[in-house]
Design an enzyme around this catalytic site. Structure first.
Site, PDB file in Angstrom:
ATOM      1  N   GLU A 102     -20.416   0.113 -44.641  1.00  0.00           N
ATOM      2  CA  GLU A 102     -21.512   0.954 -44.130  1.00  0.00           C
ATOM      3  C   GLU A 102     -22.394   0.173 -43.166  1.00  0.00           C
ATOM      4  OE1 GLU A 102     -20.676   0.242 -47.193  1.00  0.00           O
ATOM      5  OE2 GLU A 102     -21.477   1.647 -48.665  1.00  0.00           O
TER       6      GLU A 102
ATOM      7  N   THR B  40      19.448  -8.289 -62.903  1.00  0.00           N
ATOM      8  CA  THR B  40      18.531  -8.986 -62.001  1.00  0.00           C
ATOM      9  C   THR B  40      19.112 -10.284 -61.449  1.00  0.00           C
ATOM     10  OG1 THR B  40      17.562 -10.166 -63.855  1.00  0.00           O
ATOM     11  CG2 THR B  40      16.526  -8.086 -63.233  1.00  0.00           C
ATOM     12  N   ALA B  41      20.170 -10.771 -62.066  1.00  0.00           N
ATOM     13  CA  ALA B  41      20.783 -12.022 -61.616  1.00  0.00           C
ATOM     14  C   ALA B  41      22.128 -12.159 -62.297  1.00  0.00           C
ATOM     15  CB  ALA B  41      19.904 -13.211 -61.995  1.00  0.00           C
TER      16      ALA B  41
ATOM     17  N   CYS C 232     -23.548   0.997 -52.368  1.00  0.00           N
ATOM     18  CA  CYS C 232     -24.107   0.272 -53.514  1.00  0.00           C
ATOM     19  C   CYS C 232     -25.617   0.395 -53.552  1.00  0.00           C
ATOM     20  CB  CYS C 232     -23.670  -1.187 -53.491  1.00  0.00           C
ATOM     21  SG  CYS C 232     -24.309  -2.088 -52.074  1.00  0.00           S
TER      22      CYS C 232
ATOM     23  N   SER D 280      20.312 -15.264 -58.030  1.00  0.00           N
ATOM     24  CA  SER D 280      19.653 -13.985 -57.725  1.00  0.00           C
ATOM     25  C   SER D 280      19.245 -13.930 -56.258  1.00  0.00           C
ATOM     26  CB  SER D 280      18.428 -13.800 -58.617  1.00  0.00           C
ATOM     27  OG  SER D 280      17.453 -14.771 -58.306  1.00  0.00           O
TER      28      SER D 280
ATOM     29  N   LEU E 105       9.603 -12.584 -70.376  1.00  0.00           N
ATOM     30  CA  LEU E 105       8.158 -12.459 -70.137  1.00  0.00           C
ATOM     31  C   LEU E 105       7.789 -11.018 -69.785  1.00  0.00           C
ATOM     32  CD1 LEU E 105       6.047 -15.104 -68.285  1.00  0.00           C
ATOM     33  CD2 LEU E 105       5.595 -12.671 -67.991  1.00  0.00           C
TER      34      LEU E 105
ATOM     35  N   HIS F 251     -20.867  -5.114 -45.925  1.00  0.00           N
ATOM     36  CA  HIS F 251     -20.132  -3.961 -46.433  1.00  0.00           C
ATOM     37  C   HIS F 251     -19.812  -3.023 -45.260  1.00  0.00           C
ATOM     38  CE1 HIS F 251     -21.438  -4.375 -50.930  1.00  0.00           C
ATOM     39  NE2 HIS F 251     -20.834  -5.444 -50.466  1.00  0.00           N
TER      40      HIS F 251
END
Lengths: 362, 362
Positions: free
Chosen positions: B46, B155-156, B69, B162, B299, B44
């Site tokens: 530290e 977009t296309a 941690c 595209s 989507l 980590h």
């Protein structure tokens, strides 16, 4: 010169058809006088500055954002007043493209033995008078088209609902954009549908009028091929001049005969109705520097396709409104991305919750 | 702390599923040691900083971008190492939202008599680990959806063309966005149509790898309800793990049985195919911090409508391509502007000739 430009901006909403001009007189590294042009017919910036400087102008340097004029217009030539004042040096942001001046002011000053420097902050000076320069250099106004859209590129619901897509800050910016324009162009379809005033609302400009002269109302131009506009429509009842560009025959203009603020002009027709080229030519002949198009997708597209739009100001709202809503431009799909209508990004900024994108064409 | 955040950013592309953490040790107003976390299993931040500081850490101040941690994970608890080093003071940008830590690191340090200050540059620290924090606090990843569009919101072309709407600079930015994501989600339709690699191309990231650790390839996730993806598709031949989320019955996965990099997971179905909620739940269970959706309008809309998108990254190209081109989202028109999908503008910048707009939802 930065200070002189700042002063020039005070006339942003009021000098038309003249350019915005600012001036400072500097002596021993101190500004001893300032001036700016407020409105046509009024003193030019240099005259005000020299009036304030008085006898102190002797041996001082004058900074001015535009070449001093050399001709008798509504006022006598400034170059002569500048020379008379006994200045040592004159620093000029840009040459005046007006063919009546075009270097003659500079030549006059030099002939009087004054040192002249030209081209300091020229880009900023040109930007400030983009419309005046366009009219002088290209013989036509600088044309902006303003559109407000949702993030998904729609300007209104299919019902026409568009109040309000953008927020208060963007709408205030549109007020400032209107106020600096000499003419606002719209279509009769927009008027019939939205019944807008298309006037300048001082209280919505978010401008400190201690630092700007009050706007002179822009000419409002309606493209109305078949003269469908009616006298009771808001745009026609608000104060200020209105010009109706039509392709209709003369006799049908009777409804406008007794409305002094309205002028009907017959213009060439094109496929889309009133020919965009003819409209711009007509505005050029009326000493219009900056034109703002605020209209629907069809009219905007007809100006775009005619290559008449110089700048596109698009306000993008943080909203998605869906796909059957109204398009930005009435444009057929290009056959390949190579053939897309290409723009050049000029400026980006946020404006409240909206974003303002400024593009240049061509 | 600014320096510590800068160090933390070096792990932007490599620490997952861990957070990015940076650390500096300051003594007599001088930085005497630095450390940052590079990858899971490695020391980590530290620990590195304290190793570099050695005995000088005694009575020094440690600045760290996340609470040290307090638990044994892949490495021993940092809070203990910090206390052992004899530091006088520990300044922490933010509490670790991990329930295994959640203030216990701070409490441990305080119990050892160390002065602890929490909340310095917290906003920046949270921003840097937005995905890790989301997973810890909300039990789900931070989901970004990236879209590239023309100014008219397309977009296309309708043909699907595209390549490329946006320029090199924006595309480089997308590479960086991919590289910082733990998972990239796409649909089988996009793969069938564009055959993209959706990998991270180091040479296009425009990143100086002297200042960043090299990216660990993100998990690529294909939503493929009927298992139409084929092993020869580019995305599936490039190195890196692929997860196919499907609603198809088990027996049809035979084509993937011998492809070790591909895992097929059966998920719940929804109207649109694979259920977006199920996909996000599945990714949450796989310790995914940041998800990037790069997919088609359908989507993207299904995730948007399910309220699963946290940020929208929209690249706007200076082009108009016309109205039958493809939409940004497959969204039905809203019935009123009041009911528009409302977003909140988070960031605006220009990127070459394009503009990048970042919005937050909800």
């Amino acid at each position: 010169m930065g200070k002189a430009l700042e002063l020039a901006r005070r006339g942003l909403f009021s000098t038309r058809p003249n350019p915005r001009v600012g001036c400072v007189v500097v002596k021993n590294d101190k500004v001893i006088a300032e001036g700016w042009h407020q409105k046509a017919g009024d003193h030019h910036a240099e005259v005000y500055a020299l009036m304030h400087a008085g006898a102190d102008a002797s041996d001082a340097t004058l900074y001015v954002t535009l070449e001093p004029c050399s001709h008798y217009g509504k006022t006598p030539p400034c170059a002569r007043s500048v020379a008379k004042a006994g200045l040592k040096r004159v620093v000029i942001a840009m040459r005046d493209p007006n063919p009546l001046v075009a270097g003659q002011g500079i030549a006059y000053l030099q002939a009087q033995g004054i040192e002249v420097i030209v081209g300091v902050l020229e880009r900023e000076a040109r930007e400030l008078n983009v419309g005046y320069i366009s009219r002088m250099e290209r013989g036509r106004p600088w044309v902006r088209c303003k559109l407000a859209m949702s993030l998904d590129g729609r300007t209104a619901l299919s019902s026409g609902e568009s109040k309000w897509i953008t927020g208060e800050s963007a709408r205030g910016d549109v007020q400032r954009l209107r106020a600096r324009s000499c003419a606002i162009v719209t279509g009769v379809g927009t008027i019939e549908h939205d019944n807008p005033s298309m006037n300048v609302r001082h209280d919505q400009m978010a401008v400190d009028f201690n630092h700007y002269a009050y706007p002179i109302p822009p000419l409002r131009v309606i493209l109305d091929s078949r003269l469908r506009a009616l006298p009771q429509m808001k745009l026609l009842t608000h104060p200020g001049e209105v010009l109706i560009a039509t392709t209709a025959a003369d006799h049908s203009v009777s409804k406008w005969r007794d409305v002094p603020s309205v002028t009907v002009v017959q213009t060439r027709s094109s496929a889309a109705g009133v020919d965009p080229d003819a409209v711009i030519a007509m505005l050029s002949s009326r000493a219009i520097n900056e034109v703002l198009i605020e209209a629907g997708a069809c009219l905007c597209a007809s100006f775009l396709k005619a290559g008449l739009i110089d700048e596109l100001w698009v306000y993008v709202a943080p909203k998605l409104i869906g796909n059957s809503s109204r398009n930005l431009f009435d444009l057929a799909e290009v056959d390949s991305l190579q053939n897309a209508h290409q723009l050049a990004l000029h400026e980006v900024c946020s404006m409240g919750d909206d974003v303002r994108l400024v593009y240049k064409t061509g």
